[in-house]
Design an enzyme around this catalytic site. Structure first.
Site, PDB file in Angstrom:
ATOM      1  N   TYR A   1      -6.534 -18.244   3.481  1.00  0.00           N
ATOM      2  CA  TYR A   1      -7.830 -17.616   3.263  1.00  0.00           C
ATOM      3  C   TYR A   1      -8.918 -18.672   3.037  1.00  0.00           C
ATOM      4  O   TYR A   1      -8.928 -19.369   2.013  1.00  0.00           O
ATOM      5  CB  TYR A   1      -7.787 -16.667   2.068  1.00  0.00           C
ATOM      6  CG  TYR A   1      -6.749 -15.572   2.167  1.00  0.00           C
ATOM      7  CD1 TYR A   1      -6.239 -15.160   3.405  1.00  0.00           C
ATOM      8  CD2 TYR A   1      -6.265 -14.943   1.028  1.00  0.00           C
ATOM      9  CE1 TYR A   1      -5.293 -14.167   3.486  1.00  0.00           C
ATOM     10  CE2 TYR A   1      -5.313 -13.937   1.101  1.00  0.00           C
ATOM     11  CZ  TYR A   1      -4.827 -13.556   2.335  1.00  0.00           C
ATOM     12  OH  TYR A   1      -3.881 -12.570   2.406  1.00  0.00           O
TER      13      TYR A   1
ATOM     14  N   SER B   1      -4.483  -4.170   2.632  1.00  0.00           N
ATOM     15  CA  SER B   1      -5.415  -3.315   3.391  1.00  0.00           C
ATOM     16  C   SER B   1      -5.160  -1.834   3.108  1.00  0.00           C
ATOM     17  O   SER B   1      -5.056  -1.016   4.029  1.00  0.00           O
ATOM     18  CB  SER B   1      -5.305  -3.600   4.892  1.00  0.00           C
ATOM     19  OG  SER B   1      -5.739  -4.905   5.187  1.00  0.00           O
ATOM     20  N   PRO B   2      -5.079  -1.451   1.830  1.00  0.00           N
ATOM     21  CA  PRO B   2      -4.794  -0.051   1.498  1.00  0.00           C
ATOM     22  C   PRO B   2      -5.931   0.896   1.851  1.00  0.00           C
ATOM     23  O   PRO B   2      -5.726   2.111   1.874  1.00  0.00           O
ATOM     24  CB  PRO B   2      -4.568  -0.091  -0.009  1.00  0.00           C
ATOM     25  CG  PRO B   2      -5.402  -1.243  -0.471  1.00  0.00           C
ATOM     26  CD  PRO B   2      -5.283  -2.266   0.619  1.00  0.00           C
ATOM     27  N   LEU B   3      -7.104   0.336   2.136  1.00  0.00           N
ATOM     28  CA  LEU B   3      -8.252   1.161   2.519  1.00  0.00           C
ATOM     29  C   LEU B   3      -8.514   1.086   4.026  1.00  0.00           C
ATOM     30  O   LEU B   3      -9.626   1.370   4.486  1.00  0.00           O
ATOM     31  CB  LEU B   3      -9.493   0.732   1.740  1.00  0.00           C
ATOM     32  CG  LEU B   3      -9.358   0.862   0.219  1.00  0.00           C
ATOM     33  CD1 LEU B   3     -10.608   0.361  -0.481  1.00  0.00           C
ATOM     34  CD2 LEU B   3      -9.073   2.309  -0.174  1.00  0.00           C
TER      35      LEU B   3
ATOM     36  N   GLY C   1     -11.424  -0.928   5.383  1.00  0.00           N
ATOM     37  CA  GLY C   1     -12.722  -0.310   5.142  1.00  0.00           C
ATOM     38  C   GLY C   1     -12.881   1.074   5.730  1.00  0.00           C
ATOM     39  O   GLY C   1     -13.758   1.829   5.299  1.00  0.00           O
TER      40      GLY C   1
END
Length: 333
Positions: free
Chosen positions: A55, A200-202, A205
């Site tokens: 990252y 990335s549970p959402l 976005g």
């Protein structure tokens, strides 16, 4: 904050994925803004922070170390090796010597003597998983890391790795719109006593319902990784956006925001599931963490799952080139 088990650690049920603060979605926020998010998360009870050497090509580990190292005893620190930036390019390298060198560099950037949970970010198919995990086991014996994790691997690879050294956690994308872990690896984790960390549970976005128009996606920064993801392109995007009206209505009925609905659904998938949403904004951070107190009825869970699932979501999660790097199980086309 409610607690869950992450390998040998007790952590906040919802952690913080730190990637967004340095990487992936276009121009990152300033270090000062990133520091505000990290500090506020700690104040709100987050005790699980997830970063990686990749990252920002080290910048994220440096940021996390600078901001959080004075409070090192208050949280569980997770980072990753096996995929790093080399001469400005992303490189997957799971050789034992690379893993050990990356760990030494990470310890310096993170300003710590030990990393609590160290993941193999990607399985380097040129290197047997047993060799990569064997090198990480040596790091455990040397006291440089406390436990081992894997990212984006199949149930079979998890079992092979677990036979070399106990795996504390497996991290893979998991949300209402990415259900691949339900094929095999979610059950394998439960069987082996391995915590499952959902990144990335959402839905990158999408499940916040903030994206409502293709023009918003067209305005993404040139370096936003979603530009290369099929679900955010053309007819796939149009089909997916058509789900959001009903999804937003379900969230309102449940008495929460769309983001909270997605996170609450994940938390109810099992006690061994730990979501790590990421954000660059304090208001979104507070919204996400409040999802720990949202309880969904069985009827609401069923209705949400009928609306957003592998059959209703259009497009694969990665393009063909990136998919070759991923070891996770895939649904039939």
């Amino acid at each position: 904050m409610k607690q869950r088990k992450l390998g040998p650690f007790q952590v906040s049920a919802i952690g913080l994925g730190c990637m967004n603060l340095s990487h992936a979605y276009g121009v990152p926020p300033s270090p000062e803004q990133g520091a505000e998010v990290l500090s506020r998360a700690l104040d709100l009870g987050v005790t699980h922070f997830d970063t990686a050497a990749l990252y920002g090509f080290g910048a994220n580990e440096t940021l996390v170390g600078k901001v959080l190292s004075p409070y090192r005893s208050r949280f569980t620190l997770a980072s990753k090796c096996g995929m790093t930036g080399v001469d400005g390019k992303r490189v997957i390298d799971g050789r034992p010597e690379t893993i050990k060198r990356t760990c030494e560099e990470a310890l310096q950037r993170l300003a710590t003597d030990v990393i609590d949970l160290y993941y193999l970010h990607r399985w380097d198919r040129k290197v047997p998983i047993e060799d990569s995990v064997g090198a990480m086991a040596e790091l455990v014996r040397e006291g440089k890391i406390r436990s081992i994790g894997l990212s984006e691997v199949s149930a079979d690879t998890l079992r092979r790795a677990h036979a070399v050294h106990p795996v504390a956690a497996l991290q893979t994308e998991y949300s209402l719109w990415t259900r691949n872990p339900e094929i095999a690896v979610l059950d394998a984790c439960r069987e082996l006593g391995v915590s499952f960390v959902a990144f990335s549970p959402l839905g990158r976005g999408f499940l916040t319902a903030a994206l409502t128009d293709p023009a918003q996606v067209a305005a993404f920064d040139a370096k936003d990784i979603r530009r290369a993801m099929p679900r955010f392109q053309g007819e796939h995007l149009s089909a997916n956006l058509s789900l959001l009206g009903d999804y937003t209505a379900l969230a309102a009925e449940a008495g929460c925001t769309p983001a909270q609905l997605a996170l609450a659904w994940l938390l109810q998938r099992g006690e061994h599931v730990l979501p790590i949403p990421g954000t660059t904004r304090l208001d979104h951070l507070e919204e996400d963490l409040a999802a720990a107190d949202v309880v969904l009825s069985a009827d609401m869970v069923a209705r949400v799952e009928r609306l957003i699932n592998r059959s209703t979501v259009s497009g694969p999660r990665y393009n063909a080139a990136t998919q070759t790097e991923i070891d996770t199980e895939e649904f039939p086309a």
